[in-house]
Design a protein around this motif. Structure first.
Motif, short mmCIF file in Angstrom:
data_model
loop_
_atom_site.label_atom_id
_atom_site.label_comp_id
_atom_site.label_asym_id
_atom_site.label_seq_id
_atom_site.Cartn_x
_atom_site.Cartn_y
_atom_site.Cartn_z
N ILE A 44 0.85 -1.20 0.00
CA ILE A 44 0.00 0.00 0.00
C ILE A 44 0.88 1.25 0.00
CG2 ILE A 44 -1.66 1.36 1.34
CD1 ILE A 44 -2.76 -1.35 2.38
N GLU A 45 1.83 1.29 0.92
CA GLU A 45 2.71 2.45 1.02
C GLU A 45 3.54 2.63 -0.25
OE1 GLU A 45 5.25 4.67 4.43
OE2 GLU A 45 5.43 2.48 4.37
N ALA A 46 4.02 1.54 -0.83
CA ALA A 46 4.81 1.63 -2.06
C ALA A 46 3.97 2.20 -3.21
CB ALA A 46 5.38 0.26 -2.42
N ASP A 95 -4.70 -3.75 -5.93
CA ASP A 95 -5.35 -2.51 -6.31
C ASP A 95 -5.68 -1.70 -5.07
OD1 ASP A 95 -5.32 -3.14 -9.03
OD2 ASP A 95 -7.27 -4.14 -8.92
N ILE A 96 -5.28 -0.43 -5.08
CA ILE A 96 -5.56 0.48 -3.98
C ILE A 96 -6.48 1.56 -4.54
CG2 ILE A 96 -4.61 2.17 -2.35
CD1 ILE A 96 -2.31 -0.44 -3.59
N THR A 143 -7.37 4.46 -9.14
CA THR A 143 -7.02 3.14 -8.61
C THR A 143 -5.55 2.93 -8.91
OG1 THR A 143 -9.23 2.26 -8.96
CG2 THR A 143 -7.45 0.65 -8.71
N LEU A 144 -4.76 2.67 -7.89
CA LEU A 144 -3.33 2.41 -8.04
C LEU A 144 -3.11 0.91 -7.97
CD1 LEU A 144 -2.10 5.09 -5.49
CD2 LEU A 144 -2.40 5.39 -7.95
N LYS A 188 -8.37 2.65 0.24
CA LYS A 188 -8.98 1.38 0.61
C LYS A 188 -8.42 0.28 -0.29
CE LYS A 188 -12.71 2.26 -2.59
NZ LYS A 188 -14.12 2.44 -2.84
N CYS A 189 -8.31 -0.92 0.23
CA CYS A 189 -7.90 -2.05 -0.58
C CYS A 189 -8.11 -3.36 0.18
CB CYS A 189 -6.46 -1.92 -1.06
SG CYS A 189 -5.23 -2.32 0.17
#
Length: 132
Positions: free
Chosen positions: A4-6, A100-101, A93-94, A127-128
Motif C-alpha cells: 500500500i505504502e509503495a 489494487d488500492i 485506482t493504483l 482502501k484495498c
C-alpha cells in the motif's frame, strides 16, 4: 502494508513536480528556503473480508505534509496541493504488485506556520483488500 505504502509513494513521486520528498526516518535534512513534502501512512486496523477469510479490508489515510518557506505567500503551496489532490482523486485506482488500492477521497487541511516553515496537509483516504 508495504505494498500500500509503495503504491502511494510511487504515485506521489510521479506527481512531485520537482519538490523533494522526505520519507519517514530517512535522514532528510531540510534546506532553508527550499520546499519539501513529508508523506506519512496512517493505516486503520484491517477488517476481515468475512469471518475466516484469507483477505482483509484495509483503509487509512496517506497524509502528505507540504512544507514551504514561511512568509512567501501561499500560491506555490496551493498549486502543489492541487496537483497532489488531482493525482489522488477519488476515481484513481493504483496497482502495485497485483494489489489494487482505491482512493476514496483527497483534500487539503488548514495551513499553519511553525518557525520558518508553512505546513499544509493533504489527506488522501485509501482502501484495498490484501491477503492475510
Amino acid at each position: 502494508m508495504k505494498r500500500i505504502e509503495a503504491a502511494l509513494n510511487t504515485q506521489l513521486i510521479a506527481n512531485a513536480n520537482s519538490v523533494a520528498i522526505a520519507y519517514q526516518n530517512d535522514g532528510y535534512e531540510p534546506v532553508d528556503g527550499t520546499p519539501y513534502m513529508r508523506p506519512t501512512l496512517l493505516p486503520a486496523t484491517p477488517d476481515p473480508w468475512e469471518i475466516g477469510a484469507a483477505t482483509n479490508y484495509h483503509t487509512g489515510v496517506y497524509q502528505v505534509d507540504l512544507i514551504y518557506p514561511s512568509g512567501k505567500g501561499n500560491k506555490a503551496v496551493n498549486a502543489q496541493a492541487d496537483l497532489i489532490m488531482a493525482a489522488f482523486n477519488q476515481a484513481t485506482t493504483l496497482t502495485y504488485n497485483s494489489v489494487d488500492i482505491g482512493i476514496k477521497s483527497s483534500g487539503r487541511g488548514a495551513g499553519r506556520n511553525d518557525d520558518n516553515w508553512y505546513y499544509v496537509p493533504v489527506n488522501i483516504e485509501y482502501k484495498c483488500y490484501l491477503p492475510n
